[in-house]
Scaffold this motif. Structure first.
Motif, PDB file in Angstrom:
ATOM      1  N   VAL A  71      -0.174   5.201   0.279  1.00  0.00           N
ATOM      2  CA  VAL A  71      -0.820   5.102   1.593  1.00  0.00           C
ATOM      3  C   VAL A  71       0.256   5.263   2.674  1.00  0.00           C
ATOM      4  CG1 VAL A  71      -2.196   3.658   3.134  1.00  0.00           C
ATOM      5  CG2 VAL A  71      -2.589   3.569   0.661  1.00  0.00           C
ATOM      6  N   LYS A  72       0.020   6.175   3.594  1.00  0.00           N
ATOM      7  CA  LYS A  72       1.034   6.427   4.612  1.00  0.00           C
ATOM      8  C   LYS A  72       1.029   5.362   5.705  1.00  0.00           C
ATOM      9  CE  LYS A  72       0.411   9.967   7.469  1.00  0.00           C
ATOM     10  NZ  LYS A  72       0.069  11.331   7.927  1.00  0.00           N
ATOM     11  N   ALA A 107       0.825  -1.215   0.000  1.00  0.00           N
ATOM     12  CA  ALA A 107       0.000   0.000   0.000  1.00  0.00           C
ATOM     13  C   ALA A 107       0.859   1.266   0.000  1.00  0.00           C
ATOM     14  CB  ALA A 107      -0.923   0.000   1.212  1.00  0.00           C
ATOM     15  N   PHE A 108       1.991   1.229   0.677  1.00  0.00           N
ATOM     16  CA  PHE A 108       2.903   2.376   0.766  1.00  0.00           C
ATOM     17  C   PHE A 108       3.297   2.872  -0.623  1.00  0.00           C
ATOM     18  CE2 PHE A 108       7.390   3.921   1.692  1.00  0.00           C
ATOM     19  CZ  PHE A 108       6.997   5.079   2.349  1.00  0.00           C
ATOM     20  N   GLN A 129       0.378   3.905   9.089  1.00  0.00           N
ATOM     21  CA  GLN A 129      -0.679   4.296  10.004  1.00  0.00           C
ATOM     22  C   GLN A 129      -0.512   3.631  11.378  1.00  0.00           C
ATOM     23  OE1 GLN A 129      -4.660   4.802   7.610  1.00  0.00           O
ATOM     24  NE2 GLN A 129      -3.412   3.310   6.521  1.00  0.00           N
ATOM     25  N   LEU A 130      -0.747   4.401  12.414  1.00  0.00           N
ATOM     26  CA  LEU A 130      -0.622   3.927  13.785  1.00  0.00           C
ATOM     27  C   LEU A 130      -1.561   2.744  14.037  1.00  0.00           C
ATOM     28  CD1 LEU A 130      -0.134   5.937  16.956  1.00  0.00           C
ATOM     29  CD2 LEU A 130      -2.234   4.618  16.860  1.00  0.00           C
ATOM     30  N   GLY A 131      -1.065   1.731  14.659  1.00  0.00           N
ATOM     31  CA  GLY A 131      -1.886   0.559  14.994  1.00  0.00           C
ATOM     32  C   GLY A 131      -1.820  -0.508  13.921  1.00  0.00           C
ATOM     33  N   PHE A 132      -1.494  -0.095  12.690  1.00  0.00           N
ATOM     34  CA  PHE A 132      -1.397  -1.090  11.610  1.00  0.00           C
ATOM     35  C   PHE A 132       0.053  -1.252  11.148  1.00  0.00           C
ATOM     36  CE2 PHE A 132      -1.857  -2.731   7.246  1.00  0.00           C
ATOM     37  CZ  PHE A 132      -2.630  -3.837   7.530  1.00  0.00           C
ATOM     38  N   ASP A 133       0.722  -0.130  10.933  1.00  0.00           N
ATOM     39  CA  ASP A 133       2.092  -0.180  10.426  1.00  0.00           C
ATOM     40  C   ASP A 133       3.147   0.007  11.516  1.00  0.00           C
ATOM     41  OD1 ASP A 133       1.604  -0.395   7.457  1.00  0.00           O
ATOM     42  OD2 ASP A 133       0.424   1.375   7.917  1.00  0.00           O
ATOM     43  N   TYR A 134       2.737   0.546  12.652  1.00  0.00           N
ATOM     44  CA  TYR A 134       3.685   0.718  13.767  1.00  0.00           C
ATOM     45  C   TYR A 134       2.939   0.783  15.069  1.00  0.00           C
ATOM     46  CZ  TYR A 134       2.477   5.702  13.379  1.00  0.00           C
ATOM     47  OH  TYR A 134       1.814   6.896  13.323  1.00  0.00           O
TER      48      TYR A 134
END
Lengths: 211, 211
Positions: free
Chosen positions: A203-204, A198-199, A206-211
């Motif tokens: 797509v940036k 997605a990046f 996102q808190l909770g999903f990517d970090y």
């Protein structure tokens, strides 16, 4: 009358389909059972999760969650720390997981070879202690591979510590481009391939999903 | 005297090496920063973790751990349940994660197509409710792919539910051989390849590490 015949034919076809499915699945079950029967060794597994795809660290942290859920003792050394708060650390540390985080940020943030080498050695010394501690069931060496790639850490020193660890201790090493000698040593190696990310579509993280 | 010259040459070589490293890392940093700058979309990401390697479900559970660590709400539907206790469930359920587990065991254990289809539909209905609930940040549909492969579940029904879900909801689907239409729909797809697996070398599945 013809409807009844049709129904009966349909019913027979359905029974056949279910029967074929059952036979296929019985064969799968026999194969799975035979493999389970053959696998009787219990030992500390060295697992490497490498490749360029998303999910390497989270697979490591998922296994830590699993171990802790069974009341086992797990420890994590993170060799690359982002500038952001780490969600999994919040939950796992609260549940008794020992966390060591390398003192510098991403190596491409600091750009200082000597400082990074010193920080790596400090984190590695924490790892070496964990790799000598029989009370720890699982050690996650998150993003360790880069430290070997950048030669911040001596490969042989890593291999020696892995070889000398307690016989029942599991270790997971994550990160891209794991050195072939560590792959050689590992019991289980998964390579995560990035079919799509997605990046790359804008797509940036996102808190909770990517970090 | 020659030793002094040697030392000086060594020192120069070291400075050069550090300088080259710094320049390389600056370039990496610029590239990373540019990509981060370009990625500004915020949305619920559909992620598929497929392939035959070890670490698919644990990557899903690791992401659940991450979300919960940030105080977000996560839910799990497990479409294949082993005969054993699930370590990650123990910890995550205690920390507020909603768990739904399909009523039958492995499909190759039951070998009953109609019973499995009914159990799948029941689990899928729970999934559909989660996929309509805006309060849930992350839904893990663990081992869903097999239900589509075995045609226990209608592909279009899955795609419709994914398309209609809340815009900011993340979904992770795990399992081997994910259907190409779901891969097409996904934002992020990782394929976990089994370079090596301890199980094939006779190591049994061990509590805390494998389940």
């Amino acid at each position: 009358m013809s409807t009844e015949l049709d129904n009966s034919a349909n019913e027979n076809a359905k029974v056949d389909k279910n029967e074929r499915h059952k036979q296929r699945q019985q064969k799968v079950k026999q194969q799975v059972d035979a493999k389970i029967e053959a696998a009787q060794i219990e030992k500390g597994v060295l697992m490497v999760i490498t490749g360029n795809g998303k999910g390497k660290s989270t697979a490591g942290f998922g296994t830590v969650t699993r171990a802790v859920g069974h009341g086992q003792k797990a420890a994590v050394v993170q060799f690359i720390k982002g500038g952001w708060e780490c969600g999994e650390r919040n939950l796992l540390e609260k549940n008794g997981v020992d966390f060591h985080v390398m003192g510098t940020g991403f190596t491409w943030e600091t750009q200082d070879r000597e400082k990074d080498t010193a920080a790596t050695l400090e984190a590695w010394q924490a790892a070496e202690k964990l790799l000598q501690d029989e009370s720890i069931n699982l050690v996650l060496l998150d993003e360790l591979t880069y430290m070997v790639t950048y030669k911040y850490l001596d490969l042989q020193r890593v291999i020696d510590a892995l070889n000398k660890r307690p016989a029942m201790q599991h270790v997971i090493i994550t990160g891209r481009a794991c050195h072939r000698d560590i792959i050689e040593l590992a019991d289980t190696v998964s390579e995560v391939q990035p079919t799509k990310h997605a990046f790359n579509a804008g797509v940036k993280a996102q808190l909770g999903f990517d970090y």
